[in-house]
Each structure stands twice: as C-alpha cells, then as structure tokens.
Enzyme design. Structure first.
Site, PDB file in Angstrom:
ATOM      1  N   LYS A 191     -62.697 100.987 -51.588  1.00  0.00           N
ATOM      2  CA  LYS A 191     -63.446 100.894 -52.623  1.00  0.00           C
ATOM      3  C   LYS A 191     -63.953  99.311 -52.614  1.00  0.00           C
ATOM      4  CE  LYS A 191     -63.278 100.546 -57.738  1.00  0.00           C
ATOM      5  NZ  LYS A 191     -62.406 100.701 -58.826  1.00  0.00           N
ATOM      6  N   LYS A 244     -66.052 104.579 -52.084  1.00  0.00           N
ATOM      7  CA  LYS A 244     -66.698 104.193 -53.379  1.00  0.00           C
ATOM      8  C   LYS A 244     -67.352 102.963 -53.131  1.00  0.00           C
ATOM      9  CE  LYS A 244     -65.791 103.538 -58.188  1.00  0.00           C
ATOM     10  NZ  LYS A 244     -64.972 103.257 -59.168  1.00  0.00           N
TER      11      LYS A 244
HETATM   12  C1  PBG Z   1     -62.216 100.718 -62.287  1.00  0.00           C
HETATM   13  C2  PBG Z   1     -63.139 101.693 -61.988  1.00  0.00           C
HETATM   14  C3  PBG Z   1     -64.277 101.292 -61.738  1.00  0.00           C
HETATM   15  C4  PBG Z   1     -64.993 102.563 -61.578  1.00  0.00           C
HETATM   16  C5  PBG Z   1     -64.258 103.632 -61.597  1.00  0.00           C
HETATM   17  N1  PBG Z   1     -62.842 102.918 -61.952  1.00  0.00           N
HETATM   18  C6  PBG Z   1     -65.250 100.140 -61.764  1.00  0.00           C
HETATM   19  C7  PBG Z   1     -64.734  98.926 -61.587  1.00  0.00           C
HETATM   20  O1  PBG Z   1     -63.846  98.841 -60.294  1.00  0.00           O
HETATM   21  O2  PBG Z   1     -65.188  98.135 -61.985  1.00  0.00           O
HETATM   22  C8  PBG Z   1     -66.364 102.745 -61.563  1.00  0.00           C
HETATM   23  C9  PBG Z   1     -67.315 104.190 -61.551  1.00  0.00           C
HETATM   24  C10 PBG Z   1     -68.768 103.939 -61.798  1.00  0.00           C
HETATM   25  O3  PBG Z   1     -69.335 102.991 -61.565  1.00  0.00           O
HETATM   26  O4  PBG Z   1     -69.086 105.042 -61.895  1.00  0.00           O
HETATM   27  N2  PBG Z   1     -61.004 101.157 -62.664  1.00  0.00           N
END
Ligand code: PBG
Length: 320
Positions: A191, A244
């Site tokens: 991620k 991601k």
């Molecule tokens: C954090 C989380 C994020 C997303 C899912 N879980 C954002 C982040 O890391 O700030 C992003 C999902 C999206 O942008 O669709 N727990």
C-alpha cells in the site's frame, strides 16, 4: 508477411483470441457505514457513492445482492473519536453492528472488514501516536483487539489497511488462539502513500491532522520493496495479497502475480474513481468505456479480485 491483423477481423475471432475477461465474480464493493440514524449522504468527490447509517443501508445491500456481487468491504464511521481509536474494538461499535446486521439480513453476502484506526482516531493516523509518529508495536496490541471483535461479530474476512509491520502475524495468532482458525486475512500488502486516497479521506473524515502517512505507507518510487512487503505478508500467513492503489501500480500487481501463489487483489481507490467520474461528467471521456477498460487492465495485470466503487455499474454492464 508477418500479419497480426488476421485475428482481429471479425467480432467472433476477436472473441476467440481474447485473453482476459471481467466478471462480476471479480468484484468487491466498498460500503461506508456511519453511526447514527437516517443518514444517506452523497460524497461530493465520489458521485454515486454515499455514507449510510444502518437504517438506510438496506436498499444498497439489496442492490449489491441482486447484482450478484460476491462481497462488500466495510468501513465504519463512528460518532466519536479518541486518541487510540478505542471504538474500533467496542463490541457495540458501528462496525460490529454493521457486520451483525448484514450477516443477519443478507447472509449470503460475504463481509470483509477494514481493520484500521484512521477513521476512529482524533488525529487521523492509523494507530497509536508516540513522539509524533505511529508506534508500530503499541498499535499491534489494539489491532488484535479490533480483529477479534470483528471476528466475534461475524465477519467473513478481515483486511488490515494500516501497513504496520507484523500485523498479519499478530492477527493470525489472535484468530487462531480465539477459535477462528478458518477466518481468512487479506493483507493490504503493498500500500503506497498515495494522493489518490483524497476523496476517501473526505468520505470518512480520516485525513491526518499533522504530518502524513509516509512513515508507514510505501514510497510510490519503490518496486522491489513491494516484493519484500508481499513476502512478509505471505510468510506471516496472509490468505490474499493486495496492491493499492491499482491503476498507477499495475506493474506491482504483475510482480505479485508472478511471484506468489496466492490470490492477488487490487484496490481501485477513490481518486481513480473520482477522475473517471469527473471527466465523464464534463463529457471529455466515455465514462462507461473508460471504467471497463481500467478494470480490465487490472485483471490483465494479474488481479484476481478488484475492490472497486464501480462494482455495481460494471456488474450491470456485464449482465447486459
Ligand atoms: C486507511 C484506508 C485508506 C483507504 C482505505 N483504507 C486511506 C488512507 O490510507 O488514508 C483508501 C481507499 C480509497 O481511497 O478508496 N485505513
């Protein structure tokens, strides 16, 4: 002459040589559930996506089920936040209530839960803060409590998105010791610290109040490190490995597909959705075609599972 166009001549031969196809079976649909009553709030930067309370979410769940989308990924938006995100392991918290509600009323729908803290902490970071940074090992202790409470509420799968080291081991051990040896874990293995999460943070009010997430999420410049992250999650026992965001990271999806014999998921995130929606609204692109082409590219890159806000729309097109 060497000619490749022979096999492109008609629709039927193109169908025969098609290498990749999308199916509704590939999709997971994210749903935002907010604590409270009578909430149905459109997220401005994500047209078509709303935050619901439990008393309004049923029509959304009925639609997902009717479209035969196999799974939802739940995000909880609590009424109150604190320093450590204690609401995340409250047995009567919004996530726990949502899991129970869905498993009771839509038992066939597969429920995956986001296991994280950023929507639940007053500072918006994904764990416990010590010395202006997220303390990895202190966060793991709370992660175990949160995981167990999701399992006890009836979640079908848990998905930690906080990028803490050792999260998968901690969760596996917790679940195994508590009588949930068959509950799978999807790791947000690779991620990145991405600007593509902007609309999501608006949706769930989870922007960090100071600093950013670069001490725990990955540097978009790094590819080899993605393999290292995925290797750790694989060794720690993650059942599914996720990349991601998706679109700017198709190379990483392919790396994981080539290197691991586990299902690979990708998260087609909020900013990717917003870009397509905005350009389509302006009439600058054909939104449906760009949506399907983007999803197809993720599949072609090697994703077995695509988490996407487009799931309902794509499922409708595929059913035609
Ligand atoms: C954090 C989380 C994020 C997303 C899912 N879980 C954002 C982040 O890391 O700030 C992003 C999902 C999206 O942008 O669709 N727990």
């Amino acid at each position: 002459m060497l000619r490749t166009r022979r096999l492109r001549k008609t629709e039927n031969i193109r169908r025969l040589v098609k290498e990749t196809s999308l199916s509704v079976n590939d999709f997971v649909y994210p749903i935002f559930i907010e604590e409270g009553k009578d909430i149905e709030v459109e997220i401005p930067s994500m047209p078509g996506i709303k935050r619901y309370s439990l008393d309004t979410v049923s029509k959304e769940l009925a639609e997902v089920t009717a479209l035969n989308i196999p799974a939802v990924l739940l995000f909880g938006v609590p009424a109150s936040k604190d320093d450590t995100g204690t609401e995340t392991w409250n047995p009567d918290g919004i996530m726990q209530q949502a899991i129970k509600f869905i498993k009771k009323n839509y038992p066939s729908l597969y429920v995956i839960t986001d296991v994280c803290f950023c929507e639940y902490t007053s500072h918006g970071h994904c764990g416990v803060i010590h010395n202006n940074d997220v303390d990895n090992d202190a966060t793991l202790v709370n992660l175990a409590k949160q995981t167990l409470s999701h399992a006890e509420a009836g979640a079908d799968m848990v998905a930690p998105s906080g990028m803490m080291d050792g999260a998968i081991s901690m969760m596996r051990e917790t679940l195994d010791n508590a009588g949930f040896p068959n509950l799978p874990i999807m790791g947000y293995s690779v991620k990145y610290a991405s600007a593509f999460y902007g609309p999501f943070r608006e949706a769930v009010d989870s922007s960090p109040s100071f600093g950013d997430r670069r001490t725990y999420q990955m540097d978009p410049a790094n590819r080899d490190e993605g393999l290292r992250e995925a290797t750790f999650d694989d060794q720690e026992g993650a059942d599914i490995l996720m990349v991601k965001p998706a679109l700017s990271y198709l190379d990483i999806i392919r790396d994981l597909k080539n290197n691991f014999d586990r299902p690979i998921a990708c998260y087609n995130v909020s900013g990717e959705y917003a870009m397509v929606k905005a350009a389509a609204e302006k009439g600058w692109i054909d939104g449906d075609r760009v949506m399907m082409e983007s999803l197809l590219s993720m599949k072609r890159a090697g994703a077995d599972i695509i988490i996407t806000y487009f799931a309902k729309e794509a499922a409708k097109l595929l059913a035609q």
